[in-house]
Write a protein that holds these residues in place. Sequence first.
Motif, PDB file in Angstrom:
ATOM      1  N   ALA A   2       0.620  -1.217  -0.079  1.00  0.00           N
ATOM      2  CA  ALA A   2       0.132  -0.022  -0.104  1.00  0.00           C
ATOM      3  C   ALA A   2       0.907   1.495   0.014  1.00  0.00           C
ATOM      4  CB  ALA A   2      -0.652   0.142   1.286  1.00  0.00           C
ATOM      5  N   ALA A   3       2.090   1.251   0.856  1.00  0.00           N
ATOM      6  CA  ALA A   3       2.805   2.507   0.878  1.00  0.00           C
ATOM      7  C   ALA A   3       3.524   2.645  -0.711  1.00  0.00           C
ATOM      8  CB  ALA A   3       3.979   2.186   1.942  1.00  0.00           C
ATOM      9  N   SER A   4       3.835   1.538  -1.161  1.00  0.00           N
ATOM     10  CA  SER A   4       4.586   1.740  -2.477  1.00  0.00           C
ATOM     11  C   SER A   4       3.614   2.233  -3.472  1.00  0.00           C
ATOM     12  CB  SER A   4       4.975   0.209  -3.034  1.00  0.00           C
ATOM     13  OG  SER A   4       5.394   0.306  -4.280  1.00  0.00           O
ATOM     14  N   SER A   5       2.356   1.784  -3.385  1.00  0.00           N
ATOM     15  CA  SER A   5       1.280   2.208  -4.435  1.00  0.00           C
ATOM     16  C   SER A   5       1.116   3.801  -4.128  1.00  0.00           C
ATOM     17  CB  SER A   5       0.051   1.389  -4.562  1.00  0.00           C
ATOM     18  OG  SER A   5       0.227   0.081  -4.765  1.00  0.00           O
ATOM     19  N   GLN A   6       1.066   3.962  -2.844  1.00  0.00           N
ATOM     20  CA  GLN A   6       0.821   5.487  -2.532  1.00  0.00           C
ATOM     21  C   GLN A   6       2.009   6.345  -3.283  1.00  0.00           C
ATOM     22  OE1 GLN A   6      -1.919   6.869  -1.186  1.00  0.00           O
ATOM     23  NE2 GLN A   6      -0.948   8.720  -1.575  1.00  0.00           N
ATOM     24  N   ALA A   7       3.178   6.055  -3.042  1.00  0.00           N
ATOM     25  CA  ALA A   7       4.243   6.597  -3.493  1.00  0.00           C
ATOM     26  C   ALA A   7       4.362   6.848  -4.944  1.00  0.00           C
ATOM     27  CB  ALA A   7       5.523   6.021  -3.318  1.00  0.00           C
ATOM     28  N   GLN A   8       3.721   5.768  -5.611  1.00  0.00           N
ATOM     29  CA  GLN A   8       3.604   5.913  -7.122  1.00  0.00           C
ATOM     30  C   GLN A   8       2.438   6.883  -7.604  1.00  0.00           C
ATOM     31  OE1 GLN A   8       2.926   1.911  -8.480  1.00  0.00           O
ATOM     32  NE2 GLN A   8       4.924   1.284  -7.997  1.00  0.00           N
ATOM     33  N   LEU A   9       1.609   6.848  -6.714  1.00  0.00           N
ATOM     34  CA  LEU A   9       0.554   7.954  -6.828  1.00  0.00           C
ATOM     35  C   LEU A   9       0.958   9.313  -6.727  1.00  0.00           C
ATOM     36  CD1 LEU A   9      -2.505   8.564  -7.388  1.00  0.00           C
ATOM     37  CD2 LEU A   9      -2.907   8.355  -5.126  1.00  0.00           C
ATOM     38  N   ASP A  10       1.808   9.526  -5.620  1.00  0.00           N
ATOM     39  CA  ASP A  10       2.331  10.900  -5.390  1.00  0.00           C
ATOM     40  C   ASP A  10       3.151  11.333  -6.663  1.00  0.00           C
ATOM     41  OD1 ASP A  10       0.944  10.877  -3.021  1.00  0.00           O
ATOM     42  OD2 ASP A  10       2.795  10.271  -1.889  1.00  0.00           O
ATOM     43  N   ALA A  11       3.971  10.218  -7.233  1.00  0.00           N
ATOM     44  CA  ALA A  11       4.793  10.591  -8.297  1.00  0.00           C
ATOM     45  C   ALA A  11       3.969  10.970  -9.580  1.00  0.00           C
ATOM     46  CB  ALA A  11       5.822   9.516  -8.393  1.00  0.00           C
ATOM     47  N   ALA A  12       2.995  10.252  -9.997  1.00  0.00           N
ATOM     48  CA  ALA A  12       2.046  10.553 -11.109  1.00  0.00           C
ATOM     49  C   ALA A  12       1.348  11.642 -10.704  1.00  0.00           C
ATOM     50  CB  ALA A  12       1.126   9.346 -11.167  1.00  0.00           C
ATOM     51  N   GLN A  13       0.884  12.202  -9.719  1.00  0.00           N
ATOM     52  CA  GLN A  13       0.305  13.569  -9.554  1.00  0.00           C
ATOM     53  C   GLN A  13       1.260  14.618  -9.549  1.00  0.00           C
ATOM     54  OE1 GLN A  13      -1.351  13.048  -5.737  1.00  0.00           O
ATOM     55  NE2 GLN A  13      -3.249  12.113  -6.214  1.00  0.00           N
TER      56      GLN A  13
END
Length: 380
Positions: A111-122
Motif C-alpha cells: 500500500a505504501a509503494s502504491s501511494q508513492a507511485q500515486l504521489d509521483a504520478a500526481q
Amino acid sequence: MRQQSPVQWSFLLSSRPARALALAGLVTLGACSRHEAAAPAPRPVVALAVHADGQALQAASLPGEVQARYSTPLSFRVAGKIIERRVRLGDTVKNGEVVALLDPADAQKNAASSQAQLDAAQHNLAYAQQQLERDRAQAKENLIAPAQLEQTTNAYASALAQRDQAQQQAALAKNQLQYTTLVAGHAGVITAEQADTGQNVSAGQAVYNLAWSGDVDVLCDVPESALASFAVGQPASVALAALPGRKFSARVRELSPAADQQSRTWRARLTLINPGADVRLGMTADVTPAAPAAAPGGVFTLPVTALFHQGRQPAVWVVRAADNTLELRPVTVTRFYERTIVVSEGLKDGESVVLQGVHTVSAGEKVRPIAPLHPEDFAS
C-alpha cells in the motif's frame, strides 16, 4: 301352434311312419324351447366389501435436522498468515465484528509503494499541466511552433492517464490491506473452525463457518412414497428429541426438483414457525407432514391389484348391489405403498370392489362376487 282335433290325431297315428314322425317333431320343439330359455351364468369375480378406516390418514414421520436457513464460510480474500483469532466455536458474532487477522506487513508495504507511485504520478501531472498552459499562451502569440504544442498536449494526456492508473493501484493496495482483517458480514453463530492461529491460508480458504441469525430450517430427505405430502407451502409438525413433549409448526419452504442419485430421496427444507430460543442448531427432529384430506368417515385401504385407470385417472371396479353389474369408479389415491393403496375419495362404506382380474372385465358386465380364497393375501 294350431291345435289338432282328436280325429286328426287318430288319423296321423294310424300308421307307424306317421306316428314316428310326429314324435320326433314334438321332441325337437321341446329342445328349442329349453335352449331359448337358458341364460348365461354371471361371471364370478373376486370382490370384497370395503370399509373406511374411521380416521384420517396418519403420515409417517421422517428424520430431520435443525439448521440455519443461511450458513456461509468466512474466509480471507487474500493469502497470508493468521496472527490472531478473536472468536471460537459457538460464539455469537455481530454484523461487522472482526473475527480474525492476517499478518499485514506485506500488504502495508504494498500500500505504501502504491501511494508513492500515486504521489509521483500526481507531481508529473501537475508539471505537464503547467507546461501545457505556457505553451498554449505562447502559441496564441505565435512564439512556438504548432508541433511543440501538440507534443505538450500529448505529454499532459499521458501524465493524466498515469495518474489515473496510479490511483487505481493505490485503491487496490488499500483494499488488499483491509482484506487482512476478517469481518463477519452477518450476525450469527460460529458453527465450525477450519483454520488455526499461525496457519498460512490461501485466498478463499474457509477459516470459520457462520450460521446466520434469523429463520431456522429443518432439513429432511423425503422418499418417493411420501413425496405428495411435501409440496411447497404444505404445513407439517416437528418434534425435537431434545425437547420432548413439544410440537412445533413448520411449513415446507423448498423441495429439491430431482432425487439424489444415491439415496433416491428428495431434500426438503421446512421453516420452523416461532421456534424459540431453546431450539438449537443441529438438533435431531421428527418431521410429520399434515395428513391429507380424507373422505367423510375415513379413508379406504385397498390392495394394489384393485387399481385400474380411466385414462390418467386412477379408478376401481365397483359391483353395484342393485343388479350385480360392474361400474368403473374414478377415485383419488392419497398414498401408494408396496402392497396397498390409500383411497380418500370416490368410494362409499360397504361397497364391493373387485380385487383381482381388473383388466379382464368390462363396464356393465353382470358378475357374481365371490370372496378370495386366501384373504390374507389382500391384507394391508
